[in-house]
Write an enzyme that holds these catalytic residues in place. Structure first.
Site, short mmCIF file in Angstrom:
data_model
loop_
_atom_site.label_atom_id
_atom_site.label_comp_id
_atom_site.label_asym_id
_atom_site.label_seq_id
_atom_site.Cartn_x
_atom_site.Cartn_y
_atom_site.Cartn_z
CG HIS A 1 24.88 29.79 68.79
ND1 HIS A 1 24.31 28.46 68.35
CD2 HIS A 1 24.43 30.14 69.97
CE1 HIS A 1 24.71 27.78 69.03
NE2 HIS A 1 24.67 28.40 70.80
CD GLU B 1 26.29 25.27 72.35
OE1 GLU B 1 24.84 25.78 72.11
OE2 GLU B 1 26.57 25.73 73.20
CG HIS C 1 28.31 31.14 73.17
ND1 HIS C 1 28.79 29.48 73.37
CD2 HIS C 1 27.25 30.63 73.09
CE1 HIS C 1 28.25 28.11 73.42
NE2 HIS C 1 26.66 29.04 73.18
CD GLU C 2 24.10 33.22 72.83
OE1 GLU C 2 23.99 32.79 71.99
OE2 GLU C 2 24.34 32.27 73.69
#
Lengths: 495, 495
Positions: free
Chosen positions: B268, B294, B264-265
């Site tokens: 980003h 996001e 997830h990170e």
């Protein structure tokens, strides 16, 4: 009220100092390898912002007006240091600072490259440029401060230090070391003949060395809630008093150099962590200067960390962490090893001052124009032969090219190292007079009284006094080579 | 030339942004625990300094003058974003920003402490202070931008997003999920009845999990020379494009949550690392906004990282690092596990939108003054019971105290998460139309074409378009809940 404006300025500058200090420490510890270019841009921009804020035209008026305001003692002291900072920052014209910054950066970059190639001839023109600018700088600072040129340079690092007072102290130390270095080496040889050195080499996992370092830091008083230990290529103490970042580097085959490095940086850190918090946004709340700072690191590394009494406590701690049991007789020959060498940063406490005194003597001649950059290698070689019996004439990389200070334009800084060593010995002597149980405390791993003395005498004073005044107030006498000489005799001499 | 002055301003602001971003990431990863107070002071002061620099009176003149200068396309786009930034920043006075920053940091620090103690009553006064300031802020922003108050808050995070447009999209999704959550749970139950879940629990050393995470980061395109992976209490992506700091947290008994967090990170981080570098000192060069951000993290976590095709490639990688071999049938039930739960950050992609829609509804009421901070726990409980059949009334730590956003004053941010999930599904659908082999690429661990598409459509665009425009240009249509609904049906439904 003008003092109030200075107070508010102090808060703004403290925030920028905080950012610059943490970004600097982060660069050497946690930054991604590709982040350097943007980090350099950010730091240059923040430094410029700091300079503009700290030298805004209205500040001189605030200082002048505050001098006739009703101030309490702390505020009056704070005002003196605001003024000192302001004078130091404004006595050089902006275009000169830019020229000098560019020349220093170029010379430093060249130095990094050419030192590795042992290329003095290629390096010389850049150094000559830096020397010319440092002479200009010294003249301007001398004029603004009413000081001799070399004193005006030292004033940036250690307010109040004067070559005329330091030279005789160094001369006494030099005269002593002329005979004492051979004596210490002979004593060491005789001891090793009787009992050969027991190697400390084994395999020491980094994580275990780190835990040992943290245990030692806690023992000497490092507040682990306001600081941390990381790894970097060159060990340093950075960050801010509320979050002091110290670093070391580990080799798995040997633990003592990392450990002594941790103790050294912990000494710097203790000073920062114990500065007066209510003054933290004033120049008054900063550490006094480089010599005093070095006295704090050397107090912990040399007076405490190489003290046999300390090792009575430390040996079982080392054993707990590294799983090997050594005796005092195993350990002390390593902790007290003396060796003539070319490199200042590798030198022991007996030979180190000779490295510094050589640089101090050459620096004064360079700044005064009595020695040209082109003639440094011969002068350096002559000094090294006279003081340590070593020649560097074919090896400038390990001679006058070994340090970043001169390429970086930092003339007047070197004396701080040995002044710090002498101040540390003098502080230890004064402490023992006030607190005769200091050795017993070390053997018990209890630095409460020792650090209490240091907090009262040094740490809590911030920048209230000039460097010589601080030492005289803390120890009851002016700086005096005798304490350091007695310390060396006792630890390394034929007693 | 006035544009040139804006350009120079951009460089100065970039340096301050750099400092603020790194200090922020550092606070959560490497800062000493006692360093928080001074860090808060420094960040508040830097935020004020940034604000003063970015809102200096002459900037409005530069912007006005630049509008009649001959600018190329990039410069014209840059000018629009300079203007947007200037408007966003000048609608709040500097002293308000400093007050708010201090209140937010205080409330956040309190939240960290009191959430662990489930102490809503102790936390409430600080939250009330933050809420009062956010209402003030919303009123000022609404006035300056000619927007509704809640839209004016969202505008900071996602330029162009309007509650009136989002509400119907969310309503369609909420209506779908009302029946679909029970369906997905029933499907899961039937599947588990046929083939019981094979536990992934074992003992996975943090260092091995970290290496696995780094391997996955590299696979999805994270540039490890311009970023790093650390540990923090709450995972985040911070730092600067040249040095992106992502974090996760590890549990040794389970590896999937840390790993999915890393993916997830990394999503980003990919956005940040691939923003147009030549615009890095312009607002134009920044990521468009939080919903788009996001969408990039959820693209990597959900569209890529929970895609069965990806796991065909990933299973042997996991085996190499953790030493255990699983089949797709072992792994996918974990990766696609659906469960009604109290905690947003632990929620799966089916139930997650309901957590967000609840917050979106409450936030609008809070900002409008229809709901007071003291009444949040009851309203929260009512929403959780209606949407997920769960009560939080006796457990505020896992209810309204679970997120940092409100203590941090970030109202109007929550919708971004579910907008991002919808945008990610819509981007995946558009990508597959352009590049039908996307699934096969994932199975081969090759994201070259996938990331090429994203670089062209999203990353390279910086802030050139408003959020709705960017999505429409990238995918060929306006934001539409249908893609996300089809995605959920396909992955979790009774197919």
């Amino acid at each position: 009220m003008s003092f109030q404006k200075l107070d508010e300025l102090g808060h703004r500058l403290e925030a920028l100092e905080h950012a610059i200090a943490i970004l600097g420490a982060d660069e050497a510890t946690h930054m991604a390898v590709g982040g350097g270019e943007k980090r350099a841009e950010a730091l240059a921009s923040l430094a410029g912002l700091y300079h503009r804020q700290a030298t805004a035209p209205e500040i001189a008026d605030w200082i002048a007006a505050a001098e006739s305001e009703a101030l309490n003692d702390d505020q009056a002291a704070a005002l003196r240091e605001f003024k000192r900072q302001h004078t130091n920052l404004t006595c050089l014209p902006a275009d000169f600072v830019e020229r000098q910054t560019a020349a220093r950066l170029r010379c430093e970059q060249l130095w990094r490259d050419l030192r590795a190639k042992n290329d003095w001839a290629g390096f010389l023109p850049a150094l000559e440029g830096v020397v010319a600018l440092v002479r200009e700088e010294a003249a301007m600072r001398a004029e603004a401060l009413g000081l001799q040129t070399y004193d005006a340079l030292m004033e940036q690092y250690d307010p109040g230090n004067r070559a005329a007072e330091i030279a005789p102290v160094f001369a006494k130390l030099k005269a002593f070391l002329k005979d004492f270095v051979p004596e210490a080496l002979a004593v060491q040889e005789e001891r090793l003949a009787k009992r050969p050195l027991k190697a400390l080499s084994g395999s020491y996992a980094v994580e275990k060395q780190r835990e040992l370092g943290l245990a030692m830091m806690a023992a000497v008083g490092f507040d682990l809630t306001h600081g941390s230990l990381s790894v970097s290529h060159h060990p340093f103490c950075g960050g801010v008093p509320s979050d002091v970042r110290i670093t070391t580097r580990y080799r798995t085959g040997e633990f003592l150099s990392a450990l002594m490095g941790v103790l050294h940086e912990s000494g710097h850190a203790l000073y920062e962590q114990n500065l007066p918090k209510e003054w933290s946004h004033w120049p008054l709340g900063k550490a006094r200067g480089m010599a005093v700072h070095e006295s704090q690191s050397l107090f912990v590394e040399k007076q405490v960390g190489r003290n046999p009494a300390f090792w009575r406590w430390a040996l079982p701690v080392v054993e707990r962490h590294l799983g090997e049991a050594w005796t005092l007789d195993d350990m002390l020959p390593h902790v007290h090893h003396v060796e003539r060498g070319l490199i200042r940063v590798d030198a022991d406490e007996v030979t180190y001052p000779l490295h510094v005194i050589l640089r101090f003597e050459l620096e004064q001649d360079i700044v005064a124009g009595r020695l040209e950059a082109a003639d440094i290698p011969e002068a350096w070689d002559a000094g090294m032969r006279a003081y340590l019996g070593l020649s560097t004439i074919d090896n400038p990389a390990d001679g006058p090219m070994q340090d970043v200070h001169w390429p970086g334009g930092a003339f007047g800084y070197f004396p701080s190292y040995t002044l710090g060593a002498m101040m540390a010995a003098q502080q230890w002597a004064a402490l023992v007079k006030d607190h005769p149980a200091a050795d017993a405390d070390l053997a018990a791993g209890d630095l409460t009284a020792i650090n209490g003395w240091r907090r009262e005498k040094i740490w809590s004073q911030g920048s209230r006094w000039s460097t010589p005044e601080l030492i005289e107030r803390a120890t009851g006498e002016k700086l005096e080579a005798g304490h350091f000489i007695r310390h060396l005799k006792q630890r390394y001499g034929r007693s």
